[in-house]
Design a protein around this motif. Structure first.
Motif, PDB file in Angstrom:
ATOM      1  N   LYS A 128       0.835  -1.204   0.000  1.00 47.25           N
ATOM      2  CA  LYS A 128       0.000   0.000   0.000  1.00 47.25           C
ATOM      3  C   LYS A 128       0.872   1.258   0.000  1.00 47.25           C
ATOM      4  CE  LYS A 128      -4.206  -1.729   2.145  1.00 47.25           C
ATOM      5  NZ  LYS A 128      -5.104  -1.657   3.303  1.00 47.25           N
ATOM      6  N   ASP A 129       0.486   2.218  -0.826  1.00 48.31           N
ATOM      7  CA  ASP A 129       1.183   3.506  -0.812  1.00 48.31           C
ATOM      8  C   ASP A 129       0.936   4.188   0.534  1.00 48.31           C
ATOM      9  OD1 ASP A 129       2.283   5.587  -3.275  1.00 48.31           O
ATOM     10  OD2 ASP A 129       1.696   6.468  -1.349  1.00 48.31           O
ATOM     11  N   ILE A 130       1.990   4.776   1.090  1.00 49.45           N
ATOM     12  CA  ILE A 130       1.909   5.395   2.419  1.00 49.45           C
ATOM     13  C   ILE A 130       1.067   6.681   2.391  1.00 49.45           C
ATOM     14  CG2 ILE A 130       3.942   6.932   2.335  1.00 49.45           C
ATOM     15  CD1 ILE A 130       4.814   5.660   5.024  1.00 49.45           C
ATOM     16  N   ASN A 131       0.899   7.258   1.217  1.00 45.49           N
ATOM     17  CA  ASN A 131       0.145   8.516   1.072  1.00 45.49           C
ATOM     18  C   ASN A 131      -0.879   8.341  -0.054  1.00 45.49           C
ATOM     19  OD1 ASN A 131      -0.618  11.210   1.231  1.00 45.49           O
ATOM     20  ND2 ASN A 131       1.061  11.902  -0.094  1.00 45.49           N
ATOM     21  N   PRO A 132      -1.935   7.544   0.223  1.00 44.06           N
ATOM     22  CA  PRO A 132      -2.843   7.143  -0.866  1.00 44.06           C
ATOM     23  C   PRO A 132      -3.567   8.307  -1.525  1.00 44.06           C
ATOM     24  CG  PRO A 132      -3.704   6.466   1.277  1.00 44.06           C
ATOM     25  CD  PRO A 132      -2.321   6.986   1.513  1.00 44.06           C
ATOM     26  N   MET A 133      -3.601   8.268  -2.850  1.00 42.46           N
ATOM     27  CA  MET A 133      -4.276   9.293  -3.651  1.00 42.46           C
ATOM     28  C   MET A 133      -5.672   8.828  -4.081  1.00 42.46           C
ATOM     29  SD  MET A 133      -2.220  11.797  -3.851  1.00 42.46           S
ATOM     30  CE  MET A 133      -0.510  12.209  -3.577  1.00 42.46           C
ATOM     31  N   ALA A 134      -6.035   7.601  -3.718  1.00 41.79           N
ATOM     32  CA  ALA A 134      -7.331   7.027  -4.084  1.00 41.79           C
ATOM     33  C   ALA A 134      -7.623   5.918  -3.076  1.00 41.79           C
ATOM     34  CB  ALA A 134      -7.265   6.466  -5.504  1.00 41.79           C
ATOM     35  N   PRO A 135      -8.895   5.482  -2.975  1.00 43.38           N
ATOM     36  CA  PRO A 135      -9.223   4.410  -2.017  1.00 43.38           C
ATOM     37  C   PRO A 135      -8.351   3.165  -2.208  1.00 43.38           C
ATOM     38  CG  PRO A 135     -11.229   5.429  -2.828  1.00 43.38           C
ATOM     39  CD  PRO A 135     -10.106   6.037  -3.627  1.00 43.38           C
ATOM     40  N   VAL A 136      -8.047   2.831  -3.447  1.00 47.55           N
ATOM     41  CA  VAL A 136      -7.052   1.787  -3.718  1.00 47.55           C
ATOM     42  C   VAL A 136      -5.818   2.466  -4.297  1.00 47.55           C
ATOM     43  CG1 VAL A 136      -6.484  -0.242  -5.114  1.00 47.55           C
ATOM     44  CG2 VAL A 136      -8.785  -0.014  -4.132  1.00 47.55           C
ATOM     45  N   HIS A 137      -4.694   2.343  -3.608  1.00 40.60           N
ATOM     46  CA  HIS A 137      -3.426   2.884  -4.115  1.00 40.60           C
ATOM     47  C   HIS A 137      -2.312   1.934  -3.687  1.00 40.60           C
ATOM     48  CE1 HIS A 137      -0.656   6.658  -4.802  1.00 40.60           C
ATOM     49  NE2 HIS A 137      -0.211   5.561  -5.403  1.00 40.60           N
ATOM     50  N   VAL A 138      -1.960   1.077  -4.632  1.00 39.70           N
ATOM     51  CA  VAL A 138      -0.959   0.038  -4.383  1.00 39.70           C
ATOM     52  C   VAL A 138       0.242   0.314  -5.275  1.00 39.70           C
ATOM     53  CG1 VAL A 138      -0.521  -2.457  -4.646  1.00 39.70           C
ATOM     54  CG2 VAL A 138      -2.714  -1.665  -3.709  1.00 39.70           C
ATOM     55  N   LEU A 139       1.432   0.046  -4.763  1.00 43.33           N
ATOM     56  CA  LEU A 139       2.652   0.149  -5.566  1.00 43.33           C
ATOM     57  C   LEU A 139       3.126  -1.265  -5.885  1.00 43.33           C
ATOM     58  CD1 LEU A 139       4.511   2.917  -3.504  1.00 43.33           C
ATOM     59  CD2 LEU A 139       3.193   3.224  -5.621  1.00 43.33           C
ATOM     60  N   ILE A 140       3.406  -1.510  -7.149  1.00 45.74           N
ATOM     61  CA  ILE A 140       3.918  -2.815  -7.588  1.00 45.74           C
ATOM     62  C   ILE A 140       5.343  -2.591  -8.077  1.00 45.74           C
ATOM     63  CG2 ILE A 140       3.524  -4.817  -9.070  1.00 45.74           C
ATOM     64  CD1 ILE A 140       0.620  -3.758  -9.470  1.00 45.74           C
ATOM     65  N   ILE A 141       6.278  -3.336  -7.498  1.00 44.77           N
ATOM     66  CA  ILE A 141       7.685  -3.089  -7.827  1.00 44.77           C
ATOM     67  C   ILE A 141       8.407  -4.396  -8.164  1.00 44.77           C
ATOM     68  CG2 ILE A 141       7.739  -1.041  -6.347  1.00 44.77           C
ATOM     69  CD1 ILE A 141       9.286  -2.535  -4.253  1.00 44.77           C
ATOM     70  N   PRO A 142       9.368  -4.327  -9.093  1.00 42.73           N
ATOM     71  CA  PRO A 142      10.200  -5.508  -9.347  1.00 42.73           C
ATOM     72  C   PRO A 142      11.165  -5.708  -8.174  1.00 42.73           C
ATOM     73  CG  PRO A 142      11.002  -3.651 -10.632  1.00 42.73           C
ATOM     74  CD  PRO A 142       9.755  -3.182  -9.912  1.00 42.73           C
ATOM     75  N   LYS A 143      11.458  -6.969  -7.842  1.00 39.88           N
ATOM     76  CA  LYS A 143      12.401  -7.222  -6.747  1.00 39.88           C
ATOM     77  C   LYS A 143      13.826  -6.874  -7.152  1.00 39.88           C
ATOM     78  CE  LYS A 143       9.886 -10.400  -3.830  1.00 39.88           C
ATOM     79  NZ  LYS A 143       9.757 -11.769  -3.299  1.00 39.88           N
ATOM     80  N   THR A 144      14.104  -6.969  -8.438  1.00 41.67           N
ATOM     81  CA  THR A 144      15.409  -6.540  -8.945  1.00 41.67           C
ATOM     82  C   THR A 144      15.396  -5.027  -9.088  1.00 41.67           C
ATOM     83  OG1 THR A 144      15.648  -8.604 -10.156  1.00 41.67           O
ATOM     84  CG2 THR A 144      17.013  -6.763 -10.873  1.00 41.67           C
ATOM     85  N   HIS A 145      16.426  -4.381  -8.576  1.00 42.16           N
ATOM     86  CA  HIS A 145      16.454  -2.924  -8.623  1.00 42.16           C
ATOM     87  C   HIS A 145      16.641  -2.392 -10.039  1.00 42.16           C
ATOM     88  CE1 HIS A 145      17.105   1.193  -7.137  1.00 42.16           C
ATOM     89  NE2 HIS A 145      17.900   1.277  -8.195  1.00 42.16           N
TER      90      HIS A 145
END
Ligand code: AMP
Ligand code: ZN
Length: 113
Positions: A28-45
Protein backbone atom coordinates in the motif's frame (compact mmCIF):
# COMPACT_ATOMS: atom_id res chain seq x y z
CA UNK A 1 23.18 0.87 -2.43
CA UNK A 2 20.73 2.88 -0.38
CA UNK A 3 17.26 2.40 -1.85
CA UNK A 4 14.00 2.81 0.09
CA UNK A 5 12.07 0.22 -1.92
CA UNK A 6 14.93 -2.32 -1.83
CA UNK A 7 14.83 -1.91 1.97
CA UNK A 8 11.06 -2.49 1.93
CA UNK A 9 11.52 -5.68 -0.14
CA UNK A 10 14.12 -6.92 2.40
CA UNK A 11 11.72 -6.14 5.26
CA UNK A 12 14.12 -3.60 6.80
CA UNK A 13 11.45 -0.93 6.47
CA UNK A 14 7.83 -1.87 7.27
CA UNK A 15 5.15 -1.90 4.60
CA UNK A 16 1.62 -3.20 4.19
CA UNK A 17 2.07 -6.12 1.81
CA UNK A 18 -0.67 -6.75 -0.71
CA UNK A 19 1.03 -9.38 -2.86
CA UNK A 20 4.43 -11.01 -3.33
CA UNK A 21 5.98 -13.58 -5.63
CA UNK A 22 9.49 -14.38 -6.89
CA UNK A 23 9.63 -11.39 -9.20
CA UNK A 24 7.54 -8.63 -7.64
CA UNK A 25 6.39 -7.08 -4.38
CA UNK A 26 3.19 -5.03 -3.99
CA UNK A 27 2.30 -2.85 -1.01
CA UNK A 28 0.00 0.00 0.00
CA UNK A 29 1.18 3.51 -0.81
CA UNK A 30 1.91 5.40 2.42
CA UNK A 31 0.15 8.52 1.07
CA UNK A 32 -2.84 7.14 -0.87
CA UNK A 33 -4.28 9.29 -3.65
CA UNK A 34 -7.33 7.03 -4.08
CA UNK A 35 -9.22 4.41 -2.02
CA UNK A 36 -7.05 1.79 -3.72
CA UNK A 37 -3.43 2.88 -4.11
CA UNK A 38 -0.96 0.04 -4.38
CA UNK A 39 2.65 0.15 -5.57
CA UNK A 40 3.92 -2.82 -7.59
CA UNK A 41 7.68 -3.09 -7.83
CA UNK A 42 10.20 -5.51 -9.35
CA UNK A 43 12.40 -7.22 -6.75
CA UNK A 44 15.41 -6.54 -8.94
CA UNK A 45 16.45 -2.92 -8.62
CA UNK A 46 15.78 -0.78 -11.68
CA UNK A 47 15.80 2.99 -11.14
CA UNK A 48 13.01 3.85 -13.55
CA UNK A 49 11.59 3.01 -16.97
CA UNK A 50 14.90 4.38 -18.28
CA UNK A 51 16.54 1.14 -17.06
CA UNK A 52 14.14 -1.17 -18.94
CA UNK A 53 15.76 -3.08 -21.81
CA UNK A 54 14.80 -5.95 -24.11
CA UNK A 55 16.80 -8.20 -21.76
CA UNK A 56 14.98 -7.31 -18.50
CA UNK A 57 11.52 -6.27 -19.75
CA UNK A 58 9.73 -9.57 -19.02
CA UNK A 59 9.09 -8.40 -15.47
CA UNK A 60 7.10 -5.45 -16.81
CA UNK A 61 4.61 -7.77 -18.53
CA UNK A 62 4.42 -9.73 -15.28
CA UNK A 63 3.73 -6.52 -13.33
CA UNK A 64 0.74 -5.81 -15.58
CA UNK A 65 -0.58 -9.34 -15.06
CA UNK A 66 -0.24 -8.81 -11.29
CA UNK A 67 -1.99 -5.43 -11.61
CA UNK A 68 -4.95 -7.10 -13.33
CA UNK A 69 -5.07 -9.81 -10.65
CA UNK A 70 -4.91 -7.27 -7.81
CA UNK A 71 -7.53 -5.03 -9.44
CA UNK A 72 -9.87 -8.00 -9.48
CA UNK A 73 -9.05 -9.00 -5.89
CA UNK A 74 -9.50 -5.42 -4.68
CA UNK A 75 -12.85 -5.02 -6.45
CA UNK A 76 -11.94 -2.34 -8.99
CA UNK A 77 -11.56 -4.37 -12.18
CA UNK A 78 -15.07 -3.44 -13.35
CA UNK A 79 -15.30 0.12 -12.00
CA UNK A 80 -11.92 0.98 -13.52
CA UNK A 81 -8.42 1.87 -12.49
CA UNK A 82 -5.15 3.35 -13.67
CA UNK A 83 -1.63 1.90 -13.74
CA UNK A 84 1.06 4.55 -13.96
CA UNK A 85 4.82 4.84 -13.62
CA UNK A 86 6.45 8.24 -13.20
CA UNK A 87 9.88 8.59 -14.81
CA UNK A 88 12.16 11.46 -13.87
CA UNK A 89 11.76 15.01 -12.64
CA UNK A 90 9.07 16.27 -15.03
CA UNK A 91 6.84 13.30 -14.13
CA UNK A 92 7.41 13.89 -10.41
CA UNK A 93 9.29 10.65 -9.66
CA UNK A 94 10.40 10.77 -6.03
CA UNK A 95 11.56 7.19 -5.39
CA UNK A 96 14.18 5.90 -7.81
CA UNK A 97 13.25 2.22 -7.73
CA UNK A 98 10.90 1.45 -10.63
CA UNK A 99 7.30 1.27 -9.39
CA UNK A 100 3.84 1.11 -10.87
CA UNK A 101 0.97 2.87 -9.09
CA UNK A 102 -2.32 0.94 -9.16
CA UNK A 103 -5.05 3.50 -8.49
CA UNK A 104 -8.80 3.06 -8.28
CA UNK A 105 -11.93 3.03 -6.17
CA UNK A 106 -13.04 6.52 -7.22
CA UNK A 107 -13.48 8.58 -10.37
CA UNK A 108 -9.86 9.45 -11.12
CA UNK A 109 -8.66 12.83 -12.26
CA UNK A 110 -8.45 12.68 -16.06
CA UNK A 111 -5.50 15.05 -16.32
CA UNK A 112 -2.68 13.25 -18.15
CA UNK A 113 -0.24 16.07 -18.64
P1 AMP B 1 6.58 8.57 -7.32
O1 AMP B 1 6.25 10.00 -6.99
O2 AMP B 1 5.93 8.08 -8.57
O3 AMP B 1 8.08 8.33 -7.30
O4 AMP B 1 5.91 7.70 -6.20
C1 AMP B 1 6.53 7.36 -5.00
C2 AMP B 1 5.43 6.88 -4.11
O5 AMP B 1 6.00 6.18 -3.02
C3 AMP B 1 4.58 8.02 -3.51
O6 AMP B 1 3.21 7.83 -3.89
C4 AMP B 1 4.80 7.86 -2.00
O7 AMP B 1 3.63 8.13 -1.25
C5 AMP B 1 5.21 6.40 -1.89
N1 AMP B 1 6.02 6.08 -0.73
C6 AMP B 1 7.12 6.74 -0.28
N2 AMP B 1 7.63 6.13 0.80
C7 AMP B 1 6.83 5.06 1.05
C8 AMP B 1 6.82 4.03 2.04
N3 AMP B 1 7.76 3.98 3.01
N4 AMP B 1 5.84 3.12 2.00
C9 AMP B 1 4.89 3.15 1.04
N5 AMP B 1 4.86 4.08 0.06
C10 AMP B 1 5.80 5.03 0.07
ZN1 ZN C 1 15.83 -0.41 -5.14
Amino acid sequence: MDCLFCSIIKGEIPSTKVYEDEQVYAFKDINPMAPVHVLIIPKTHLSSINDVTEENSAVIAHIYAVAAKLAKALGISESGYRVVSNCGADAGQTVFHLHFHLLGGKKLNVEMG
